[in-house]
Design a protein around this motif. Structure first.
Motif, short mmCIF file in Angstrom:
data_model
loop_
_atom_site.label_atom_id
_atom_site.label_comp_id
_atom_site.label_asym_id
_atom_site.label_seq_id
_atom_site.Cartn_x
_atom_site.Cartn_y
_atom_site.Cartn_z
N MET A 93 0.83 -1.21 0.00
CA MET A 93 0.00 0.00 0.00
C MET A 93 0.86 1.26 0.00
O MET A 93 0.57 2.23 -0.71
N LEU A 94 1.92 1.27 0.78
CA LEU A 94 2.77 2.46 0.88
C LEU A 94 3.65 2.65 -0.35
O LEU A 94 3.93 3.78 -0.75
N ASP A 95 4.06 1.56 -0.98
CA ASP A 95 4.90 1.65 -2.18
C ASP A 95 4.14 2.16 -3.39
O ASP A 95 4.74 2.65 -4.35
N ALA A 96 2.81 2.06 -3.38
CA ALA A 96 2.01 2.47 -4.54
C ALA A 96 2.09 3.97 -4.79
O ALA A 96 1.97 4.42 -5.93
N ASN A 97 2.30 4.76 -3.74
CA ASN A 97 2.38 6.21 -3.88
C ASN A 97 3.11 6.74 -2.65
O ASN A 97 2.70 6.44 -1.52
N GLN A 98 4.16 7.52 -2.86
CA GLN A 98 4.95 7.98 -1.72
C GLN A 98 4.16 8.90 -0.79
O GLN A 98 4.57 9.13 0.35
N THR A 108 -8.83 -6.42 15.68
CA THR A 108 -10.24 -6.18 15.94
C THR A 108 -11.04 -7.43 15.56
O THR A 108 -10.46 -8.49 15.30
N VAL A 109 -12.33 -7.30 15.52
CA VAL A 109 -13.22 -8.36 15.05
C VAL A 109 -14.01 -7.79 13.88
O VAL A 109 -14.52 -6.66 13.95
N PHE A 110 -14.10 -8.55 12.79
CA PHE A 110 -14.82 -8.14 11.60
C PHE A 110 -15.66 -9.32 11.13
O PHE A 110 -15.13 -10.40 10.93
N HIS A 111 -16.94 -9.13 10.99
CA HIS A 111 -17.87 -10.22 10.63
C HIS A 111 -17.69 -11.42 11.57
O HIS A 111 -17.60 -12.56 11.13
N SER A 112 -17.58 -11.12 12.83
CA SER A 112 -17.45 -12.13 13.90
C SER A 112 -16.18 -12.97 13.80
O SER A 112 -16.10 -14.06 14.36
N MET A 113 -15.17 -12.47 13.10
CA MET A 113 -13.89 -13.18 12.96
C MET A 113 -12.75 -12.27 13.42
O MET A 113 -12.79 -11.06 13.16
N PRO A 114 -11.73 -12.84 14.08
CA PRO A 114 -10.55 -12.03 14.43
C PRO A 114 -9.93 -11.47 13.16
O PRO A 114 -9.77 -12.18 12.17
N ALA A 115 -9.60 -10.17 13.20
CA ALA A 115 -9.07 -9.50 12.01
C ALA A 115 -8.00 -8.50 12.41
O ALA A 115 -7.93 -8.06 13.57
N HIS A 116 -7.19 -8.13 11.44
CA HIS A 116 -6.20 -7.07 11.62
C HIS A 116 -6.64 -5.92 10.72
O HIS A 116 -6.90 -6.11 9.54
N ARG A 117 -6.76 -4.73 11.31
CA ARG A 117 -7.23 -3.55 10.57
C ARG A 117 -6.10 -2.55 10.43
O ARG A 117 -5.41 -2.24 11.41
N THR A 118 -5.94 -2.02 9.23
CA THR A 118 -5.00 -0.94 8.98
C THR A 118 -5.73 0.15 8.21
O THR A 118 -6.37 -0.12 7.20
N ASP A 119 -5.64 1.38 8.71
CA ASP A 119 -6.24 2.54 8.05
C ASP A 119 -5.13 3.33 7.37
O ASP A 119 -4.08 3.59 7.98
N TYR A 120 -5.36 3.69 6.12
CA TYR A 120 -4.38 4.43 5.33
C TYR A 120 -4.97 5.74 4.83
O TYR A 120 -6.17 5.85 4.60
N GLY A 128 -8.63 11.92 -5.62
CA GLY A 128 -7.95 12.77 -4.65
C GLY A 128 -7.62 12.03 -3.38
O GLY A 128 -7.31 10.84 -3.39
N LEU A 129 -7.72 12.73 -2.27
CA LEU A 129 -7.37 12.17 -0.96
C LEU A 129 -8.48 11.23 -0.48
O LEU A 129 -9.64 11.63 -0.38
N MET A 130 -8.12 9.98 -0.21
CA MET A 130 -9.08 8.96 0.21
C MET A 130 -8.56 8.28 1.47
O MET A 130 -7.37 8.27 1.74
N LYS A 131 -9.48 7.72 2.21
CA LYS A 131 -9.11 6.88 3.34
C LYS A 131 -9.39 5.44 2.95
O LYS A 131 -10.42 5.14 2.36
#
Length: 177
Positions: A93-98, A108-120, A128-131
């Motif tokens: 994700m970070l290499d796609a655009n500096q 966290t939990v997502f759809h009742s399953m253990p998950a790893h969340r990263t916000d960019y 333009g600018l997106m999250k």
């Protein structure tokens, strides 16, 4: 990120498209436990639905908001640890655009399953600018990635996932949850 999204979109464009049940507006994978309803304002992205992997999702073309799901076979965690997986996804994700940045990362939990969340914070040419919010779920049988992309509101990084995305997510049946 732009190159990754373009790659995924190109791959999906040339892939055999899975069919939406026009009568009910429901897309369902033939190979994985995944289905969702496609209603306005969403348009379904081209989908790849094979035994090896499923990639599908929706987009609101008015502002670029999208919800994309990828499911493939996972590898044992003794071969690739969670931290190695997360680092690889973060690097891609970070290499796609500096200008891209990690805003936060946590389990966290997502759809009742253990998950790893990263916000960019993602800078895109068209929107333009997106999250982007990425959920990664691994259970050594399947690898599930959900990517939610939406505009920042007033350029504030604390922007919450839009109500339209949360409403769509309630219509997603992922691994029976």
């Amino acid at each position: 990120m732009i190159r990754f999204q373009f790659f995924i979109y190109t791959l999906l464009s040339f892939a055999a498209c899975a069919q939406v049940n026009n009568k009910k507006g429901i897309w369902k994978s033939e190979y994985r436990l995944l289905s969702f309803s496609v209603d306005s304002p969403w348009q379904q992205l081209p989908s790849l639905d094979t035994k090896d992997q499923v990639i599908s999702g929706v987009i609101d073309v008015s502002d670029g908001t999208s919800y994309t799901i990828k499911i493939t076979d996972d590898v044992p965690k003794t071969t690739v640890s969670d931290s190695q997986y997360y680092a690889g996804a973060r690097k891609m994700m970070l290499d796609a655009n500096q200008a891209n940045r990690v805003l936060r990362e946590f389990d966290t939990v997502f759809h009742s399953m253990p998950a790893h969340r990263t916000d960019y914070m993602m800078r895109t040419n068209r929107w333009g600018l997106m999250k982007q919010v990425n959920y990664i779920i691994r259970n050594e049988k399947e690898f599930i990635s959900v990517q939610i992309l939406y505009p920042f509101i007033d350029n504030k990084p604390e922007t919450q996932i839009p109500a339209s995305v949360l409403a769509f997510d309630k219509l997603v049946l992922l691994n029976g949850k």
